[in-house]
Motif scaffolding. Sequence first.
Motif, mmCIF file in Angstrom:
data_model
loop_
_atom_site.group_PDB
_atom_site.id
_atom_site.type_symbol
_atom_site.label_atom_id
_atom_site.label_comp_id
_atom_site.label_asym_id
_atom_site.label_seq_id
_atom_site.Cartn_x
_atom_site.Cartn_y
_atom_site.Cartn_z
ATOM 1 N N ARG A 1 17.909 39.282 129.015
ATOM 2 C CA ARG A 1 17.666 38.293 130.071
ATOM 3 C C ARG A 1 17.731 36.856 129.580
ATOM 4 O O ARG A 1 17.970 35.931 130.362
ATOM 5 C CB ARG A 1 16.312 38.553 130.734
ATOM 6 C CG ARG A 1 15.115 38.409 129.832
ATOM 7 C CD ARG A 1 13.827 38.701 130.590
ATOM 8 N NE ARG A 1 12.637 38.545 129.769
ATOM 9 C CZ ARG A 1 12.140 39.496 129.005
ATOM 10 N NH1 ARG A 1 12.737 40.666 128.965
ATOM 11 N NH2 ARG A 1 11.057 39.292 128.273
ATOM 12 N N SER B 1 13.364 46.293 133.363
ATOM 13 C CA SER B 1 13.421 45.797 134.730
ATOM 14 C C SER B 1 13.842 44.330 134.788
ATOM 15 O O SER B 1 14.681 43.943 135.597
ATOM 16 C CB SER B 1 12.059 45.989 135.409
ATOM 17 O OG SER B 1 12.089 45.536 136.731
ATOM 18 N N ARG C 1 17.364 42.916 136.475
ATOM 19 C CA ARG C 1 17.330 41.981 137.596
ATOM 20 C C ARG C 1 18.357 40.873 137.385
ATOM 21 O O ARG C 1 19.065 40.479 138.321
ATOM 22 C CB ARG C 1 15.925 41.402 137.737
ATOM 23 C CG ARG C 1 15.780 40.442 138.910
ATOM 24 C CD ARG C 1 14.326 40.130 139.204
ATOM 25 N NE ARG C 1 13.602 39.630 138.045
ATOM 26 C CZ ARG C 1 12.664 40.313 137.386
ATOM 27 N NH1 ARG C 1 12.336 41.527 137.779
ATOM 28 N NH2 ARG C 1 12.050 39.797 136.337
ATOM 29 N N GLU D 1 21.646 40.347 139.838
ATOM 30 C CA GLU D 1 21.823 39.059 140.511
ATOM 31 C C GLU D 1 23.223 38.513 140.264
ATOM 32 O O GLU D 1 23.860 37.950 141.166
ATOM 33 C CB GLU D 1 20.760 38.064 140.031
ATOM 34 C CG GLU D 1 19.366 38.335 140.596
ATOM 35 C CD GLU D 1 18.302 37.450 139.968
ATOM 36 O OE1 GLU D 1 18.633 36.715 138.996
ATOM 37 O OE2 GLU D 1 17.134 37.483 140.431
ATOM 38 N N TRP E 1 13.578 50.594 135.267
ATOM 39 C CA TRP E 1 13.953 49.777 136.421
ATOM 40 C C TRP E 1 14.191 50.580 137.699
ATOM 41 O O TRP E 1 13.974 50.076 138.799
ATOM 42 C CB TRP E 1 15.207 48.944 136.109
ATOM 43 C CG TRP E 1 16.503 49.713 136.020
ATOM 44 C CD1 TRP E 1 17.031 50.267 134.916
ATOM 45 C CD2 TRP E 1 17.430 49.971 137.087
ATOM 46 N NE1 TRP E 1 18.231 50.888 135.195
ATOM 47 C CE2 TRP E 1 18.504 50.709 136.531
ATOM 48 C CE3 TRP E 1 17.466 49.664 138.445
ATOM 49 C CZ2 TRP E 1 19.588 51.138 137.290
ATOM 50 C CZ3 TRP E 1 18.539 50.092 139.213
ATOM 51 C CH2 TRP E 1 19.588 50.809 138.635
ATOM 52 N N GLU F 1 10.063 46.478 142.947
ATOM 53 C CA GLU F 1 10.610 45.138 143.085
ATOM 54 C C GLU F 1 12.133 45.099 143.022
ATOM 55 O O GLU F 1 12.759 44.154 143.488
ATOM 56 C CB GLU F 1 10.022 44.219 142.001
ATOM 57 C CG GLU F 1 8.582 43.829 142.254
ATOM 58 C CD GLU F 1 8.148 42.710 141.323
ATOM 59 O OE1 GLU F 1 8.593 42.705 140.168
ATOM 60 O OE2 GLU F 1 7.374 41.844 141.765
ATOM 61 N N MET F 2 12.740 46.141 142.430
ATOM 62 C CA MET F 2 14.196 46.175 142.291
ATOM 63 C C MET F 2 14.897 46.657 143.555
ATOM 64 O O MET F 2 16.114 46.551 143.678
ATOM 65 C CB MET F 2 14.589 47.089 141.126
ATOM 66 C CG MET F 2 14.026 46.680 139.774
ATOM 67 S SD MET F 2 14.649 45.088 139.232
ATOM 68 C CE MET F 2 16.340 45.500 138.916
ATOM 69 N N PHE G 1 17.896 44.956 145.788
ATOM 70 C CA PHE G 1 19.328 44.899 145.460
ATOM 71 C C PHE G 1 20.060 46.028 146.193
ATOM 72 O O PHE G 1 20.115 47.167 145.734
ATOM 73 C CB PHE G 1 19.545 45.007 143.946
ATOM 74 C CG PHE G 1 19.013 43.830 143.181
ATOM 75 C CD1 PHE G 1 19.702 42.623 143.167
ATOM 76 C CD2 PHE G 1 17.811 43.921 142.494
ATOM 77 C CE1 PHE G 1 19.209 41.533 142.461
ATOM 78 C CE2 PHE G 1 17.311 42.841 141.785
ATOM 79 C CZ PHE G 1 18.008 41.639 141.778
#
Length: 814
Positions: A215, A243, A247, A251, A269, A274-275, A278
């Motif tokens: 990330r 996770s 993300r 994105e 993930w 929260e995922m 997508f």
Amino acid sequence: MDGDYVIGGVFSIHNYIHTVKHNYTTMPEPLRCTGSIDTRELRLSRAVVFAVEEINNSSKLLPGIRLGYQIHDSCASVVMAVHVAFQLSNGLDPVFYTGDNCSQSGTVMAVVGESGSTPSISMSRAIGPFNIPQVSHFATCACLSNKQEYPSFFRTIPSDQFQADALAKLVKHFGWTWVGAVRSDSDYGNNGMASFLDAAHKEGICVEYSESFYRTHPRTRIQRVADVIRRSTAMVVVAFAASGDMRILLEELSREPSPPRQWIGSEAWVSDPEMLRFTLCTGAIGFGIQQSVIPGLRDFLLDLPPTKVANSPVLTEFWEHAFNCRLEKSAATDERLCDGTEDITTLQSPYTDTSQLRITNMVYKAVYAIAHAIHNAVCQKTNSTTHCDKLTRIESKQVLAQLKKVNFSQNGYDVSFDANGDPVAKYELVNWQKSKSGSIELVTVGLYDASLPVGQEFHINKNLTWVEDSTQVPSSVCSDSCPPGTRKVLQKGKPICCYDCIPCPEGEISNATDSPDCFPCPKEFWPNAERNICFPKPVEFLSYNEVLGIILAAFSVGGACLAVITAAVFFRHRTSPIVRANNSELSFLLLFSLTLCFLCALTFIGTPSEWSCMLRHTAFGITFVLCISCVLGKTIVVLMAFKATLPGSNVMKWFGPPQQRMTVVSFTFIQVLICTIWLVLRPPFPMKNLTIYKERIILECALGSAVGFWAVLGYIGLLAVFCFVLAVLARKLPDNFNEAKLITFSMLIFCAVWITFIPAYVSSPGKFTVAVEIFAILASSFGLILCIFAPKCFIILFKPEKNTKKHLMNKNQY
């Protein structure tokens, strides 16, 4: 919170650490976390508090003893995690003892955490030498099962080795052999993907690409990974990523959507609520930790009075961010003050979402495992009463020893550790499915239990939704399966999953899909047109049921009937001059032998058997010698008769009827002797000829002894040539009914037929060999009967005026 024994807790409540600038002129500022709060991690940290309070209120576990806790935020950073690890291992007493005996009372008994594998590795290396046990709830790297490097590490979540094996079996289960792979560039992602690739290789799965990212990498690196996914031909993408990393990638993919891809996710993930925002991952499947229910936890999480929130900087930050207000007035910001009307029960946040407790239960079990280990170290059971002495000073290595032995059940969840510090691996198969409202939700569709026998670990009990909300399993192969009848040939320079399908060679089959080789059919079998089944070869022989056999049989019977009719005509007119003048006895014997010659052709038609094979060649040889012997006798009679008309000649007395009979018998006996020797030594026998035609079997009679066969033919040929020479010598004798000319023509035809028979017999394939032999027999037989007897029958039947002694004695040419 203080207690008789303190448990440490380390969670990634924030995702980033503040960058410290060193100017080397002043003391650097302390490490601190930045960024927004990960509310799921906050819930996990609060689960530690809930479990500790539940244990302190228990009368069965650690009665009379109060546990304490100290929870730290590692910011998902190795630097902060190591800092926290040393802080926990240094002790919690505010006074530094300078005496000889250092007290261990302030040291934590064990640590719950960390959430990530990489920080957990660093922490374990820091506190391992102090024998402080570490029980992680979310660090799944298989490398942590190595007790040589991490002797004090335990976890309540299964190792990624189990998950990697399960993912490989999942991919294989749906027939995907061509996949892409992306991973976090961390210990979790790199080790997990390495385990998956190894398991996938064993399952025969090929990987088109394997990309890593993190990330904090520059956006160009993330873009490159996204472009690889967009350009790839693999429909399925296996993502072994954390996770937070996933993300960032999703994105990037959302900015310029790629062609539809079926995502296979690791637990980190794919089960993170929260995922679910997508939508490009609709239909994703993967493994998640089993859902659980922890009674009382939701009420505990929602019990946040203003005083409790104000006393905790983390809870204060969470509260202010969730409700967009400030608990205290600050001159630096114009945000409104919280007025007390904020209701946490209305908050839609991972902190308050307890509908799918997965990792939270792992934290819960970790705290209870440590409590049981402390209980076993400090408590004594007398009769039915358990007594615990809170004044007992124990060291962390005692807790470590007891932790290896724990085996209990809490709320229906079994807790134990194997020799590697791992629990029994059980997963739920989760699927991202669209609900009726259009939102994506996690649906449990199956189970995986690594403790079950091989082949029974995997079980799907619900329908799955695939990419683009399809109900059909997508296909992801480099090459389509090779159907039966073909074999796989690998494409040069490509993985084993990329191949061409080549038809099996002649005479070989493959009866399985994706067969690497073709194998030949047994000798008496031949492939069908598709070359996937071996059928018995058709058996071929000259049969009475086929046109050729019927025609030859008709000519054979017809020839025999012609010979019989001729004999009848001769017998009817046996006293006529033309019959008497041509040696009627030899003529009848010749007609009899010709009848047998015609009929022996029938022995060559039909299924060869042991008796028919011996009969056909010997009957043919003997009858033809008998026939030629008769013709030879008639030829000698003509010559002798002419010699007898010369003055003083007395030849006929040496070749009268007895001598003629003896000549025929002698010549025939020699052939009988040859045939007898042949049959005794190496007789003909039926055989299956598999060499002439690959696709069918020829039933034929093997000669047994080729010498015997050619001896029989050679003897017939010798007599025929001898007869032909004598007939040529007598052809111009001045006799009206001189048979020499007729015999010359018949022998000419006979010799021509059998001379051409030899190359035709040798070169004719299969049943046509027999047909050639029958044709030679019939042609030579018809040549004899037509050349020798047809003119006489014509005169007897149609020119009776010439069938007189006067005409016979006429010197004019016949």
